[in-house]
Design an enzyme around this catalytic site. Structure first.
Site, PDB file in Angstrom:
ATOM      1  N   SER A  36      45.119  87.170  51.623  1.00 19.81           N
ATOM      2  CA  SER A  36      43.752  87.029  51.106  1.00 19.81           C
ATOM      3  C   SER A  36      42.853  86.299  52.101  1.00 19.81           C
ATOM      4  O   SER A  36      43.216  85.251  52.629  1.00 19.81           O
ATOM      5  CB  SER A  36      43.772  86.265  49.781  1.00 19.81           C
ATOM      6  OG  SER A  36      44.409  87.008  48.778  1.00 19.81           O
ATOM      7  N   HIS A  51      38.719  82.623  46.236  1.00 23.77           N
ATOM      8  CA  HIS A  51      39.892  82.252  45.448  1.00 23.77           C
ATOM      9  C   HIS A  51      40.967  81.556  46.282  1.00 23.77           C
ATOM     10  O   HIS A  51      41.864  80.928  45.735  1.00 23.77           O
ATOM     11  CB  HIS A  51      40.474  83.471  44.715  1.00 23.77           C
ATOM     12  CG  HIS A  51      41.247  84.424  45.565  1.00 23.77           C
ATOM     13  ND1 HIS A  51      40.736  85.625  46.030  1.00 23.77           N
ATOM     14  CD2 HIS A  51      42.527  84.379  46.028  1.00 23.77           C
ATOM     15  CE1 HIS A  51      41.648  86.256  46.732  1.00 23.77           C
ATOM     16  NE2 HIS A  51      42.749  85.524  46.747  1.00 23.77           N
ATOM     17  N   ASP A  93      33.585  86.759  45.864  1.00 18.28           N
ATOM     18  CA  ASP A  93      34.846  86.199  46.359  1.00 18.28           C
ATOM     19  C   ASP A  93      34.774  85.847  47.844  1.00 18.28           C
ATOM     20  O   ASP A  93      35.703  86.109  48.612  1.00 18.28           O
ATOM     21  CB  ASP A  93      36.003  87.182  46.107  1.00 18.28           C
ATOM     22  CG  ASP A  93      37.368  86.480  46.128  1.00 18.28           C
ATOM     23  OD1 ASP A  93      37.392  85.228  46.080  1.00 18.28           O
ATOM     24  OD2 ASP A  93      38.402  87.168  46.197  1.00 18.28           O
TER      25      ASP A  93
END
Length: 372
Positions: A215, A107, A137
Site C-alpha cells: 500500500s 490508511h 486515500d
C-alpha cells in the site's frame, strides 16, 4: 549340549561376516563413484531478452525512490507504566520531489502517532505528516534527507492507459522490502471505497501481485513512470488474488500539491445543502442533486440558485436540481463533490440546473469550504 549351544553362535558369526562383506562392497562402490563425480558444466545462455532487460533497468532506476514506511503507536508498559513508541505497521511510499516529500496511502499512516521512512540504502529518517486526504486515500510525509538521496520518480499519465499494457509494482509486501512484481492493466475506471466510504472513481485494476505492505507504493508503466498509487487488493484471504487497485496518478497529481501547499484538501464550494436520494425519488426529480438550502451571500446565492422549500400552505415550492458541472454529469452528492474537487476556490464553473421541467446553465464562482 555343547554342540547345541555353539550352533547359534556360529550362525551369528556367519551373518555378521555376510553383512560386513555387503558393506564392504557398498563402500567400494561409493568410493568409486566419488572418484568419477565432477561438477556439471554450466550451460551457456544467450543475452537476456528485451523484456527481462527492461524489467531490470526499470527496477534499478526506480528502486532508490521507493521507501519503506514504519508507523509507530504509543504504548504504556504494563509493569513500569512507562510510555514508549512501538511499531504499529508497515507500508510503502515513493519520493515526490527532491525536497523530501513522500507520497503514500492515508490508511498506511491512519491512527499512527509517528512514522519512520527507510530509504533504499537502509538509512532511516523521522517523518513529519504534511497533509492527508482520506476521501482519496492519499497522505504526504516529509523527511529531511539530502536531495541526492531522494531522487523523485518520473510521473506518467493515467488518462491514456489501455487494458493490456504492462505495469510494475514495487513495494514492501509482508515487510520484505524492495519487491518487484509485474503484470498488466487488467481493467480501467473501477470504483473502490476509501476509508471514509467516499467513492474513488477511475481506479486502475491490475493483476501485478499486490499484498499487505504494498500500500502506498507506485504502479509504474514500462517506461518506469508512475501511473498510479497501489491502494487495495480484492481477496478474501488478504493476500494477492490477481486483482489489485491503484489510484490514478492524474488524481494524485491534482491532490498532492494542494496538500503540500495547504496541509489539507481545501474543497471549493457552491455554498449549498442538498437533499437525500429519497427526496429525488419521492418528488420524481431527474437524476442529480436537489438543493434544500442556499447559504445567504454564498456563491450559489449570488448566482441566483434556488432551493426547494415549503410554501405557506405546506406544499413544495420547486427549487433547483444540479445535474452537471462543466458538462460533467452529477448523479448524487458524492459525484458533485468529486466534480468540484477538480477546481480551486475562486474558479468559475458552469452549473447545469433543472427546475420545473426546464434546464438552464449558470456560471458560479466557487467559494471555500472544508465540507459541504
Amino acid at each position: 549340549m555343547n554342540v547345541l549351544r555353539t550352533r547359534p553362535a556360529a550362525i551369528a558369526i556367519r551373518g555378521t561376516l555376510s553383512v560386513a562383506v555387503a558393506l564392504g562392497i557398498l563402500w567400494a562402490c561409493q568410493a568409486e563413484s566419488r572418484v568419477d563425480a565432477q561438477p556439471r558444466a554450466v550451460a551457456p545462455r544467450g543475452p537476456l531478452d528485451s523484456d527481462e532487460q527492461n524489467n531490470i533497468a526499470v527496477f534499478k532506476r526506480v528502486s532508490p525512490s521507493v521507501v519503506n514506511i514504519t508507523t509507530l503507536a504509543v504504548a504504556r508498559d504494563f509493569f513500569s507504566m512507562n510510555v514508549q513508541e512501538v511499531p504499529r505497521g508497515t507500508g510503502t511510499g515513493f519520493v515526490w520531489d527532491e525536497r523530501g516529500y513522500i507520497v503514500t496511502n492515508f490508511h498506511v499512516v491512519q491512527e499512527a502517532n509517528a512514522a519512520r521512512v527507510t530509504l533504499n540504502d537502509q538509512t532511516t529518517y523521522e517523518a513529519k505528516l504534511v497533509g492527508v486526504f482520506p476521501d482519496r486515500d492519499i497522505a504526504v510525509l516529509k523527511i529531511d534527507a539530502p536531495a541526492a538521496k531522494v531522487p523523485p520518480l518520473a510521473l506518467g499519465s493515467s488518462k491514456d492507459l489501455v487494458v493490456g499494457q504492462k505495469v510494475y509494482a514495487i513495494g514492501n509486501p509482508f515487510g520484505l522490502d524492495q519487491t518487484l512484481t509485474t503484470g498488466i492493466v487488467s481493467a480501467l475506471n473501477r470504483e473502490i471505497d476509501s476509508v471514509t466510504r467516499r467513492t474513488i472513481r477511475g481506479a486502475i485494476q491490475t493483476d501485478a501481485a499486490i499484498n499487505p505492505g504494498n500500500s502506498g507504493g507506485p504502479l509504474l508503466d514500462s517506461a518506469g513512470r508512475v501511473i498510479g498509487v497501489n491502494t487495495a487488493i480484492f481477496s478474501p484471504s488478504g493476500a494477492s488474488a490477481g486483482i489489485g487497485f491503484a489510484i490514478p496518478i492524474d488524481e494524485v497529481n491534482r491532490i498532492v500539491p494542494r496538500l503540500i501547499r495547504d496541509g489539507r484538501m481545501v474543497r471549493p464550494a457552491l455554498g449549498v445543502a442538498v437533499g437525500p436520494e429519497t427526496m429525488t425519488r419521492a418528488l420524481r426529480l431527474p437524476e442529480g442533486v436537489p438543493l434544500v438550502q442556499v447559504t445567504p451571500g454564498g456563491p450559489a446565492h449570488q448566482a441566483g440558485l434556488r432551493p426547494f422549500a415549503r410554501g405557506n400552505a405546506g406544499g413544495i415550492v420547486p427549487g433547483d436540481v444540479v445535474t452537471a458541472i462543466d458538462d460533467q454529469q452529477v448523479k448524487d452528492l458524492d459525484g458533485m463533490l468529486s466534480a468540484l474537487e477538480r477546481y480551486q476556490p475562486g474558479d468559475t464553473v458552469t452549473v447545469t440546473l433543472w427546475r420545473e421541467g426546464q434546464t438552464r446553465k449558470q456560471s458560479v464562482k466557487l467559494g471555500t469550504s472544508s465540507d459541504e
